[in-house]
Design a protein around this motif. Structure first.
Motif, short mmCIF file in Angstrom:
data_model
loop_
_atom_site.label_atom_id
_atom_site.label_comp_id
_atom_site.label_asym_id
_atom_site.label_seq_id
_atom_site.Cartn_x
_atom_site.Cartn_y
_atom_site.Cartn_z
N ARG A 1 6.98 139.18 -46.23
CA ARG A 1 7.45 140.16 -45.14
C ARG A 1 7.39 141.44 -45.89
O ARG A 1 7.90 142.43 -45.11
N ASP A 2 6.78 141.59 -47.15
CA ASP A 2 6.65 142.96 -47.57
C ASP A 2 5.04 143.41 -46.98
O ASP A 2 4.26 142.80 -47.37
N ASP B 1 7.56 132.78 -40.01
CA ASP B 1 7.44 133.97 -40.28
C ASP B 1 6.66 134.53 -39.28
O ASP B 1 5.63 134.11 -39.15
N GLY C 1 5.07 137.14 -39.25
CA GLY C 1 3.74 137.88 -39.92
C GLY C 1 2.67 136.58 -40.35
O GLY C 1 1.55 136.87 -40.80
#
Length: 440
Positions: free
Chosen positions: A315-316, A355, A357
């Motif tokens: 998530r970064d 997630d 992403g």
């Protein structure tokens, strides 16, 4: 003669068991013999005698009858580390002691408690510290700072790399074995060892020594677990430096592995280094890295980084998107199958994370699983794994099973999304993946 004793104890343990007592003292005496080659073989024989005795004394309480042979082997090793002036002999003694300690740990029962009560853990650890600090008898005359004098610097550095590394490699076998037996309780005692290892990673040291130091450090950290967290922020800067600057593949490989384990163990203490590690791994995961073993270790390290703390790194935006793509492009593993659990475990963790992403990468992850499943099925058809070996270039069965369970769970939860992706795989890959899935 010492080699013959070792061979009998190793290859014919049941038949040789009744002769162990007749040879323990003799091999102990040979460990102090005047010729270093005899001493080396005597230490190896003592280790085999101890292992033979352990095989004949099953736990929970029976293996205490094997302790006289264990004591003889470890006492001889401690004498060598304290008194022997030959580095090859000391290295052989340390490697033999490591084998004995591992065997006692594997046998369980009362043997582990005996290693503590008899002072073997503390004594061997103290002798390892002396080696790491350059204080052992066999290291007299060694330049602790690693540099040569005027007019002889190159020659002295070459000798340091060749001779100094030998005994450090023995320490790299023994110290992690001791940490594994002691577990988290070894953390306080490890502080001076860590300081000595960190000095061995200095840029003024030969690359071979630095590589061994990092290999030792990471295995001890793995054995200690979260109790080793305080050393993580101290060790990671050096690892990252080597990922960018190391000339030898061996050093890059060890430091890549070390960095991944440090991130996995270090938790919040390692978080400030996530971005720098992702950048360093980007180069090692690409085709610009010529050594395939380094790339495999980089894939494992990336998997650890991406999986830590509930896949938080995904998530970064500075870490996740570019690293996930590079990680998946570097799979499947080609050379270092010891990294299979971490690398493919990372794939499974990403698939299970849910997630957003990750969703765009699901087809590629299932392609990887299909390719690995098909390759392993082909290897098994050509040469089945037996008790005699064959695992070196194989993905462990438990890792394959975990991949199968992951695909099955995803298929059950998201049939409309996963079924078309699986159907797009080559027929051979589909068959192999379904063979890994548990029965419905």
């Amino acid at each position: 003669a010492c080699k013959a004793v070792a061979s009998y104890a190793h290859h014919c343990p049941v038949a040789f068991r009744g002769y162990i007592d007749q040879f323990v003292d003799k091999m102990g005496n040979m460990a102090d013999y005047m010729h270093e080659m005899v001493r080396m073989q005597a230490h190896a024989a003592l280790a085999r005698l101890a292992q033979c005795a352990l095989l004949g004394a099953p736990p929970p309480t029976g293996n205490l009858s094997a302790m006289p042979a264990v004591d003889a082997a470890l006492n001889a090793a401690q004498r060598a580390m304290l008194e022997d002036d030959d580095r090859d002999a000391v290295a052989a003694a340390m490697e033999a002691a490591a084998e004995v300690v591992k065997s006692v740990g594997a046998a369980a029962g009362g043997g582990i408690a005996h290693l503590h009560s008899a002072g073997h853990i503390t004594g061997l650890a103290d002798h390892c510290l002396a080696v790491l600090e350059g204080r052992a008898m066999c290291q007299e005359g060694e330049d602790e700072e690693g540099g040569g004098g005027a007019g002889g610097e190159d020659e002295e550095e070459d000798e340091e790399a060749e001779l100094g590394q030998i005994v450090l490699e023995g320490c790299a076998e023994l110290l992690p074995a001791l940490a594994t037996i002691a577990g988290a309780s070894f953390a306080p005692a490890f502080k001076p060892h860590f300081a000595a290892l960190l000095r061995r990673t200095g840029a003024n040291r030969p690359e071979g020594q630095r590589s061994v130091a990092y290999a030792t450090l990471v295995e001890v950290v793995r054995a200690i677990g979260s109790a080793a967290t305080p050393v993580v922020p101290l060790a990671l800067p050096g690892c990252l430096r080597e990922l960018r600057a190391a000339e030898t593949a061996g050093l890059r490989r060890n430091c890549t592995y070390c960095a991944g384990v440090m991130v996995e163990v270090g938790g919040a203490a390692a978080a400030p280094f996530h971005g720098a590690l992702a950048q360093a791994l980007a180069h090692l995961l690409s085709s610009k890295e010529p050594d395939r073993g380094v790339r495999d270790n980089a894939a494992s390290s990336a998997a650890r980084l991406l999986s830590v703390d509930g896949c938080a790194a995904v998530r970064d935006p500075a870490v996740g998107p570019p690293l996930v793509s590079l990680f998946l492009a570097a799979l499947p593993l080609v050379e270092d199958f010891e990294e299979a659990a971490s690398a493919y475990g990372g794939v499974c963790a990403l698939l299970r994370s849910g997630d957003p992403g990750v969703s765009a990468h699901v087809p590629r992850m299932l392609q990887v699983i299909g390719q690995v499943a098909a390759e392993e099925a082909g290897k098994e058809a050509e040469e089945p794994i037996t008790a005699q070996g064959g695992e070196a270039d194989r993905v462990p069965a438990e890792v394959l099973a975990a991949m199968g369970r992951t695909v099955a769970d995803l298929l059950a939860q998201f049939p409309a999304q996963i079924s078309p992706v699986l159907a797009a795989l080559p027929a051979e890959h589909q068959t192999a993946v379904r063979a890994l899935m548990p029965p419905a």
